[in-house]
Design an enzyme around this catalytic site. Sequence first.
Site, PDB file in Angstrom:
ATOM      1  N   ARG A 109      50.816  62.676   3.459  1.00 53.53           N
ATOM      2  CA  ARG A 109      49.650  62.373   2.635  1.00 53.53           C
ATOM      3  C   ARG A 109      48.373  62.139   3.444  1.00 53.53           C
ATOM      4  NH1 ARG A 109      50.454  56.290   1.098  1.00 53.53           N
ATOM      5  NH2 ARG A 109      52.145  55.664   2.463  1.00 53.53           N
ATOM      6  N   THR A 142      48.703  58.890  13.082  1.00 50.50           N
ATOM      7  CA  THR A 142      48.921  60.231  12.541  1.00 50.50           C
ATOM      8  C   THR A 142      49.228  61.249  13.630  1.00 50.50           C
ATOM      9  OG1 THR A 142      46.547  60.692  12.651  1.00 50.50           O
ATOM     10  CG2 THR A 142      47.403  59.782  10.590  1.00 50.50           C
ATOM     11  N   ARG A 167      54.365  59.847   4.524  1.00 50.58           N
ATOM     12  CA  ARG A 167      53.684  59.048   5.543  1.00 50.58           C
ATOM     13  C   ARG A 167      52.357  59.722   5.864  1.00 50.58           C
ATOM     14  NH1 ARG A 167      55.705  57.734  11.816  1.00 50.58           N
ATOM     15  NH2 ARG A 167      53.593  57.500  12.657  1.00 50.58           N
ATOM     16  N   HIS A 168      51.375  58.925   6.278  1.00 51.21           N
ATOM     17  CA  HIS A 168      50.124  59.466   6.806  1.00 51.21           C
ATOM     18  C   HIS A 168      50.408  60.019   8.203  1.00 51.21           C
ATOM     19  CE1 HIS A 168      47.672  57.930   3.573  1.00 51.21           C
ATOM     20  NE2 HIS A 168      48.112  56.691   3.776  1.00 51.21           N
ATOM     21  N   VAL A 169      50.616  61.312   8.312  1.00 43.42           N
ATOM     22  CA  VAL A 169      50.935  61.914   9.605  1.00 43.42           C
ATOM     23  C   VAL A 169      50.535  63.380   9.568  1.00 43.42           C
ATOM     24  CG1 VAL A 169      53.306  62.544   8.919  1.00 43.42           C
ATOM     25  CG2 VAL A 169      52.752  62.215  11.346  1.00 43.42           C
TER      26      VAL A 169
END
Length: 406
Positions: A109, A142, A167-169
Amino acid sequence: MKKKQQHPGGGADPWPHGAPLGGAPPGLGSWKRRLPLLPFLRFSLRDYGFCMATLLVFCLGSLLYQLSGGPPRFLLDLRQYLGNSTYLDDHGPPPSKVLPFPSQVVYNRVGKCGSRTVVLLLRILSEKHGFNLVTSDIHNKTRLTKNEQMELIKNISTAEQPYLFTRHVHFLNFSRFGGDQPVYINIIRDPVNRFLSNYFFRRFGDWRGEQNHMIRTPSMRQEERYLDINECILENYPECSNPRLFYIIPYFCGQHPRCREPGEWALERAKLNVNENFLLVGILEELEDVLLLLERFLPHYFKGVLSIYKDPEHRKLGNMTVTVKKTVPSPEAVQILYQRMRYEYEFYHYVKEQFHLLKRKFGLKSHISKPPLRPHFFIPTPLETEEPIDDEEQDDEKWLEDIYKR
């Protein structure tokens, strides 16, 4: 004396007792008459011409179909997952028990693009449909080293299936480390609006009040917290200039160091990954259509998501997540932001065009027929775009989850 049989062309008939089995008569007009032992070969030149004309029409139609684009890539992928239903499939031995849709989905995301809203919906959906929702407590890392990538991919790949990891990645290439590449999904947003949402949210939070949000950004000085957005942009403060504004593309480009540099290389690599690895990249400004397509493509995960999202109680929570003290920059400042984000906007419009094409294939009409020459600046409505803060254990989220547990 008995007369000899005459051949139609003159002279004696060379086959007085009929044509030999292995040969053929020399006269074309007597072909049909002289093959009594091969009834399945009885056809005329007119029948032959009709068959050839039909074959020609079929070939031309197939060529035109391929030139027009053929089925979209995601449909081909879904057909692989679904399989081909045939008579033998229905009447033969029962097939092995497999999941009808991808059992490995990754939602890497993008920050301030509706991800908190979608994650809240996924929590409810995981309870209803029984899939494994795998989340991460890491929100601000990230970009990963090679060892960190290997470790994360190993942890994701060993999760109980079917799973949806979020996950923010930035994009991870599982196949590079010998893993099975999962199906990716994501949502992006107008780049200027994403930047403004993040700018004011970091400073003032939402309805919970400024004091609660200051806990999340304790290092922010007061003069920085109340820095006017126009001054930040026009005076080239680091927060409002490149490369800090190059934010969306790296989520799709990947972990390569060049993915962090604004330019054509990162842009083209991001487009390539969208085409080859993402089942759907939606547009936050059209979130309901995004949820509708997710429900159609991945019903094992998203069945019923639109009805949950449109529920009055869910709308009520959306009204409570408005970012406070948000102001609109001047047109001059917005234009400067647009120029600084030219690669971000090229990627955004590319994804938007693909998304609208996908909608048309499923009979969904877009409100905007073609993108404007300049990005139209607007403050999105809170019901469509605003998100709860990153705290995973907020009471209001628990209250909403209890409502939908059935």
